[in-house]
Design an enzyme around this catalytic site. Structure first.
Site, short mmCIF file in Angstrom:
data_model
loop_
_atom_site.label_atom_id
_atom_site.label_comp_id
_atom_site.label_asym_id
_atom_site.label_seq_id
_atom_site.Cartn_x
_atom_site.Cartn_y
_atom_site.Cartn_z
N GLU A 200 0.83 -1.21 0.00
CA GLU A 200 0.00 0.00 0.00
C GLU A 200 0.87 1.26 0.00
O GLU A 200 0.73 2.12 0.88
CB GLU A 200 -0.97 -0.01 1.19
CG GLU A 200 -1.89 -1.23 1.14
CD GLU A 200 -2.94 -1.27 2.23
OE1 GLU A 200 -2.68 -0.78 3.33
OE2 GLU A 200 -4.03 -1.81 1.95
N ASP B 271 -8.08 -9.16 3.52
CA ASP B 271 -7.77 -8.12 4.48
C ASP B 271 -8.82 -8.12 5.59
O ASP B 271 -9.74 -7.31 5.56
CB ASP B 271 -7.76 -6.76 3.75
CG ASP B 271 -7.25 -5.64 4.63
OD1 ASP B 271 -6.73 -5.92 5.72
OD2 ASP B 271 -7.38 -4.47 4.23
N GLU C 266 -12.38 -2.97 11.88
CA GLU C 266 -12.41 -2.16 10.65
C GLU C 266 -13.53 -2.57 9.70
O GLU C 266 -14.30 -1.73 9.25
CB GLU C 266 -11.05 -2.27 9.94
CG GLU C 266 -11.04 -1.55 8.61
CD GLU C 266 -9.69 -1.61 7.91
OE1 GLU C 266 -8.73 -2.15 8.48
OE2 GLU C 266 -9.60 -1.08 6.79
C1 GCU Z 1 -6.03 -2.21 5.63
C2 GCU Z 1 -6.41 -0.92 6.28
C3 GCU Z 1 -5.27 0.04 6.34
C4 GCU Z 1 -4.04 -0.63 6.92
C5 GCU Z 1 -3.75 -1.91 6.19
C6 GCU Z 1 -2.62 -2.73 6.82
O1 GCU Z 1 -5.81 -2.01 4.25
O2 GCU Z 1 -7.50 -0.34 5.62
O3 GCU Z 1 -5.68 1.14 7.13
O4 GCU Z 1 -2.95 0.22 6.83
O5 GCU Z 1 -4.87 -2.73 6.20
O6 GCU Z 1 -2.91 -3.75 7.43
O7 GCU Z 1 -1.46 -2.36 6.71
#
Ligand code: GCU
Length: 611
Positions: A237, A316, A344
């Site tokens: 990400e 996730d 979440e």
């Molecule tokens: C999910 C989440 C993010 C987080 C990511 C992770 O995508 O939405 O906020 O940073 O998981 O586990 O690194």
């Protein structure tokens, strides 16, 4: 625990135990509020480490253990007393040596995916906390059996880079507050930090970078000698990582592992790597396949002090996912299983979602002996009751409990938590509460993600329905609903994802006759008129689950209102249950209408579907 419960706890048990000054090497009697009929004798026995042994004789109860073993044993005795259970001989060792809570706290005081208020220890770009509350947090963690707290978000941005630099004195002071409770700190670090602060590269094979990290680790451990290790989110990400230098993740992780090894530290490396810039038209790429593709070739290449931390499912933290195949396919790598207490995708500590069943399901699927560490994203925050929802404390309690006993019965864990948290709630009401908690995952699943249909959630916020919200986006999370069918064929005849599993699971998931209903549309693409094992069509099952889940959420709200809980908890729980019922209605109508528009199929029971 809220203040009221805390008061009740202290009245019942006295100040809960700590290590250090309270428990010395010499044999001594425990005077921590134990009200048993005979004295408790403590004997320090370091060979038992975090474990403990309890022996009961007519004259005394003897508790042996290392420094933190005595602490955990004392909590066990207090717990037995609170539950009204008689004390018998026990020999207990934790199942996992590392029971790690990952806090996604940012130094500005916000908490990524936090639903219990602001950070307990950061505010205004610095450490800022009430030391008494942090000590109480230590007790809370020790009482749950958690021994590592990673204090900062895995997404490390400035000023958190300074936690391994100019903020070290504050990190050290914070560590000292938690140390008496057997809780060691961990820090999330940014893989590119040498580049950001000092050098022109962060290439893990560059000798200057290696020296930079070694020197940095020396300074960090000098400030916090018992730091558990570093946690890293790399090439995930948009976070930096070794890919930028053409290096693989073993090369990246091992470089950091080498720096922390002389200090006995571990390097926890998250395996959350996927293409977050996917073209939705590209059906040749499938996000659940990506972690395996990245890491399977590296099995056996990681240094001994590297722990690869894998989320339980290949997506996730969804309501329902199969176990990540990586957890079954890396026999020569040390693995941590990562859960998410922060809700979440599971109701954000508004909707009820009890996790003991999920923990047990994933531990059973992984085979508890295959993993060596147990991790979870924290659900804690500065709210008076710590967790936002007064019942969300169950998930922290259960997380710790499974770190000690991977085979614990979920309903028993829930019942323990309810009895410890609400000792004054009449037995029949406690059973009602436990019933709600035991069914909560199934209720939430039916109105949000039935049959393994995940990702119909509102993008970014991840609360509330938005069936197409992620459909044409870059995140790789598609259900591909069309006029005729829904789901993705991930079988060996389809995109081959099931081939990442051992053959017996490939067969189980490939075959419509054996694939569990809860995961049907995760593994298969099916027409709406497909007839399920119970005789219903797929579309009718989707409608029914949404109607039933929602109706149950509405009933839950009424039941919660009838419980004689402490006043504040009741008010919070009632308000959240009202919001949950509202959320459930929204999900029911949005998702059912979505599928009605595609399929044109009426509900067999004539309930309203909207166009
Ligand atoms: C999910 C989440 C993010 C987080 C990511 C992770 O995508 O939405 O906020 O940073 O998981 O586990 O690194």
């Amino acid at each position: 625990m809220n203040r009221q419960e805390r008061r009740a706890w202290l009245e019942g048990f006295g100040e809960p135990p700590v290590t250090g000054s309270a428990i010395e090497t010499a044999e001594q009697e425990l005077n921590l509020g134990w009200r048993g009929d005979r004295p408790v004798r403590l004997i320090r026995e370091d060979a038992l480490g975090e474990g403990y042994a309890i022996r009961v004789s007519p004259e005394a109860v003897t508790l042996r253990g290392g420094e933190s073993g005595l602490l955990y044993g004392a909590w066990e005795l207090l717990k037995k007393q609170a539950l009204g259970e008689s004390v018998t001989d026990i020999d207990c060792q934790p199942r996992y040596a590392l029971r790690m809570l990952n806090c996604w706290d940012n130094m500005d005081g916000s908490v990524e995916r936090g639903y219990a208020g602001r950070s307990l220890w950061f505010e205004g770009s610095r450490f800022s906390y009430d030391p008494d509350r942090i000590r109480f947090l230590g007790r809370l963690l020790a009482s749950c059996g958690v021994n590592v707290l990673c204090v900062n978000n895995v997404n490390v941005h400035e000023p958190a880079q300074g936690l391994i630099d100019e903020w070290l004195p504050e990190v050290s002071a914070f560590a000292a507050l938690l140390r008496p409770f057997g809780v060691r700190l961990m820090l999330s670090v940014d893989f590119s930090q040498p580049l950001r602060r000092d050098l022109e590269t962060a290439d893990p094979l560059d000798e200057r970078v290696r020296a930079w990290w070694r020197e940095r680790a020396d300074r960090v451990w000098e400030a916090v000698p018992d730091l558990a290790g570093f946690l890293v989110k790399a090439d995930s990400e948009n976070r930096p990582g070794p890919f930028a230098y053409g290096r693989d993740h073993a090369e990246g992780a091992n470089m950091l592992a080498e720096a922390v090894a002389p200090h006995g530290g571990v390097l926890v490396w998250r395996a959350f790597v996927y293409n977050c810039k996917q073209d939705w038209r590209d059906s040749g790429t499938d996000r659940p396949k990506s972690a395996w593709e990245t890491y399977k070739p590296l099995d056996g290449h990681f240094a001994d002090n590297v722990i690869l931390q894998v989320k339980y499912g290949p997506f996730d933290f969804q309501v329902r996912e199969p176990l990540s195949p990586l957890l079954l396919g890396m026999p020569d790598t040390r693995l941590a299983l990562e859960m998410q207490l922060a809700q979440e995708y599971t109701g954000q500590q508004i909707d009820l979602f009890a996790m003991p069943g999920l923990f047990r399901e994933m531990l059973d699927a992984a085979g508890p002996e295959r993993i060596m560490a147990w991790a979870a994203v924290s659900n804690l925050g500065r709210d008076e009751n710590w967790f936002g929802h007064p019942f969300a404390g169950l998930n922290l309690y259960a997380f710790g409990r499974y770190g000690w006993d991977a085979g614990a019965d979920p309903e028993r864990v829930t019942a323990e938590w309810a009895a410890l948290t609400y000792p004054r709630l009449p037995q029949n009401q406690r059973e009602i509460l436990c019933g709600l908690l035991n069914r909560s995952r199934s209720v939430y699943e039916r109105y949000t993600a039935t049959l393994g249909l995940c990702w119909m959630i509102t993008p970014n916020t991840h609360y509330g329905p938005s069936p197409d919200g992620y459909e044409y986006q870059a995140w790789g999370t598609y259900h591909r609903a069309s006029r005729d069918a829904v789901g993705i064929d991930r079988t060996s005849r389809g995109n081959g994802y099931t081939l990442q599993y051992p053959p017996e699971l490939t067969r189980l998931y490939d075959d419509l006759a054996t694939c569990p209903d809860e995961l049907l549309l995760f593994f298969h693409r099916l027409p709406y008129d497909y007839v399920m094992r119970d005789g219903r069509t797929l579309i009718q099952r989707i409608y029914d689950d949404h109607f039933d889940g929602c109706a149950e959420a509405e009933r839950m709200a009424e039941t919660i209102a009838s419980l004689s809980l402490p006043e504040k908890d009741l008010a919070e729980a009632v308000e959240r249950a009202r919001l949950q019922a509202q959320n459930a209605r929204e999900w029911r109508d949005v998702v059912n209408s979505f599928f009605y528009r595609f399929s044109g199929a009426e509900d067999a029971h004539g309930r309203p579907l909207y166009i």
